[in-house]
Scaffold this motif. Sequence first.
Motif, PDB file in Angstrom:
ATOM      1  N   PRO A   1      33.199  41.975 -21.830  1.00 41.40           N
ATOM      2  CA  PRO A   1      33.270  40.553 -22.195  1.00 41.40           C
ATOM      3  C   PRO A   1      34.711  40.085 -22.394  1.00 41.40           C
ATOM      4  O   PRO A   1      35.566  40.844 -22.855  1.00 41.40           O
ATOM      5  N   TYR A   2      34.922  38.812 -22.065  1.00 36.35           N
ATOM      6  CA  TYR A   2      36.259  38.229 -22.061  1.00 36.35           C
ATOM      7  C   TYR A   2      36.188  36.860 -22.729  1.00 36.35           C
ATOM      8  O   TYR A   2      35.338  36.039 -22.382  1.00 36.35           O
ATOM      9  N   THR A   3      37.081  36.611 -23.677  1.00 39.07           N
ATOM     10  CA  THR A   3      37.089  35.339 -24.384  1.00 39.07           C
ATOM     11  C   THR A   3      38.207  34.457 -23.847  1.00 39.07           C
ATOM     12  O   THR A   3      39.364  34.866 -23.805  1.00 39.07           O
TER      13      THR A   3
ATOM     14  N   THR B   1      33.041  33.231 -24.613  1.00 42.02           N
ATOM     15  CA  THR B   1      33.069  34.665 -24.340  1.00 42.02           C
ATOM     16  C   THR B   1      32.140  34.971 -23.170  1.00 42.02           C
ATOM     17  O   THR B   1      30.907  34.961 -23.313  1.00 42.02           O
TER      18      THR B   1
ATOM     19  N   ASP C   1      30.107  37.114 -20.648  1.00 43.45           N
ATOM     20  CA  ASP C   1      29.418  38.359 -20.963  1.00 43.45           C
ATOM     21  C   ASP C   1      29.493  39.409 -19.866  1.00 43.45           C
ATOM     22  O   ASP C   1      29.805  40.566 -20.124  1.00 43.45           O
TER      23      ASP C   1
END
Length: 794
Positions: A406-408, A414, A416
């Motif tokens: 996951p990357y914000t 965020t 998934d």
Amino acid sequence: MTGSHRHIGRPVPPRHHDRLVRGHGRFLADLRAAGTLHAAFVRSPSAHARVLGFDATAARHDPRCALVLGPDDLAERTAPIPTAWRLPGQPEDTIPVAAHTARYAGQPLGIVVADTPTAAEDLAEAVRLDLAPLPPVPTIADALAEHAPLVVPGAAGNEAGRVRFGSPAADITSALARAAVVVEREFTLPRVNHAPLEPRGVLAEYDPGTGLLTVRASSQSPHSMRQDLCAVLGLRADRVRVIAPDVGGSFGSKVLLYPDEAMVCAAAVALGAPVRWVESRAENFTGAYQGRGQRTTARLAVTGEGRFLAFDAHVLADLGAYATQAGSGPHQVTALTLQGPYHVDAAAATVTGVYTTRVPTGAYRGYGMQEAAFIRERLIDEAARELGVPPLELRLRNLIRPEELPYTTHTGLTYDSGDYGAVLRRAAALAERPPPSDPPWVRRATAVVAAVEISAFAPSALLEAFGIAWSGWEGVRLRINHDGTVTVHSGVIAVGQGIETSLAQIAAEGLGVPLDWVRVELGDTDTAPHSDLSAQASRALTLAGGALVIAAQRLADRMRALAAAFLSTGPERVDLRVTAAAGPASQDAAFHTADGARITWHEVAHRGYRGWGRRQSTDPVRLEESVDFDPPGLTFAHGAHAAEVAVDLGTGRVTVEGYWAVHDSGVLVNPLIAHGQIAGGIVQGLGQALTEEARADAAADPLTRSFREYTVPAAQDVPEDLVIEHACTPSAAIPGGFKGLGEGGTILPPAAVACAVAAAVPEIAHTLTSLPLTPPRVRAALRAAGITAEGGIR
């Protein structure tokens, strides 16, 4: 035991198709009630005026007339409609039902009820309005001009509030200072009409004896409509019932309670009789809320090596005469999703809501994400042009990689799961083909673009954090009846997307039974679990389906336990075996043990209803499971689209010759329905790219009042080469691994088409910042660039 994924993943034809094709649909206009009266509205002919008088004398003296309610009458009988999603500093938090100032042409000022629809329309025309004209405010520029007339009386100006998302301003400034290239453009994304196949409509019945108001409405969100009606009419929640019959499309236009719909219900309460109103197509074009409507200044900063440093944008949102319940929400989503699937050192966007004297705007399929994709992907293409780098290569350099998820993002989303690079490369590969031999006056090119789609709009904690006064959770109720049949109740609504078939597949899969055992019931607030957001924001299948996976597993376990108790063994030693053609009462649908003992499904269900076979007295009796599912976070589908266009240099006509789309929407319950959803969304997006614009004149009077002036895509506008593929990265947040896909097809076509036109005619690329790309608009750009009709350069 039944095989894995016997139903999920099957391309089952939607159940409603046969019924509707045979003319057995029950749309609002098909409904009848004894003694029904009919409503028509007195609408403002002016975009901006004070209502000094509402003379209904002639109408009231006509024997055909049952009731007339003007602004003063409505003020006594109704409260304003509450709003749910507001901007900081927004001067109004409600929507007036009783209007003493008209703020857009077509605004309902009063209602007339008569014995026939024709009589109601005649009597509405007999009402005499005394209007004091006020200066119109047709555009964002007009609204923000110095000394502009106020749209909201008593407000400090025409700004409706402001919000900023993303990186601190200092980070944006630092990134811009390090950039080798900064591309800045102003983008204009016009208003569009939803143009559903079925316009809006309401049939309201009030029983004075019980105090019950029953409303049948072409609604996308019955529970939200009920809540708003309770507030407007001062009724208890258990005295208002809203039922959605068949709904002929919505695309976001039917998610909210409108003032005219509230007037119909107020008239029914006043009369104690059924009152019906079916919106005309002309009313739909001029009085129903519109979508989009945005002017944005945006910039992209890039290093000399092609690394993205900053996205920065200021969105001016045309809210129209007032902010609807969703208000600036779509424009806030534009800001939140501006970064897309890319790495960048900083990203931020500011949204300023603006009041104008036009019909209000609201939710529309793609809900802010289409706007963000158009802005972002056009900036990327322009940066690639200035750097001399192929646009596809520049995108691939900056994509977020699978191992980073996951990357914000900088705006707090965020992501998934997914593989953005694989999908983009696949779309590009599908679009590769030898170009035909074109005449010199035709230019041809292909572009590939990418986006991430917010789906499963929830959780409730996120809505609370944003101050959005809706719930995000979704509930289902799954029941095995005494005869062994299965019923699903859900709060989501069928609006043509086939959700009733998909939910039946999930239930059948989880229980291990044939699909035709399952019936899905939707659209009635008295029987459906509560659902504020219902079937919008790509959430119906994801959230209701996720809840249903849980409910089906629990109910399957209970049935197995009941069977095991009768067979004097443990549940783990019992298998359910059902032949494909077996009915619920068939001997071929039974629980078996290894030693040959058996009990039929029907007998287990019947025993269960008697309360027999429970291991403990505290075990539940009813063969029913209710699940309220509030996911831990948003899910994100993603996709990449490629478009090949041919540009006629003489006429300016843009023809889409081929279109290729690759989507990752997690586990597909029904590939046939998924294909239809994506294909329909692509066509809708092509309309916004090339033809659709809801226009008004300098007096803010609507110019697009019918399909003669508003062009939606026809069959000949859809390329024969329309290819759709699906990747699958299951969601870890949703039981079943589902992600949404209802809006995915709509998000990217305007960006794909505009970038392809820019690639075909780079001389005009810098001008391709406004939609739609109509022949006159493209032709004007060609001539301004000195390109002749024959393909030469002056």
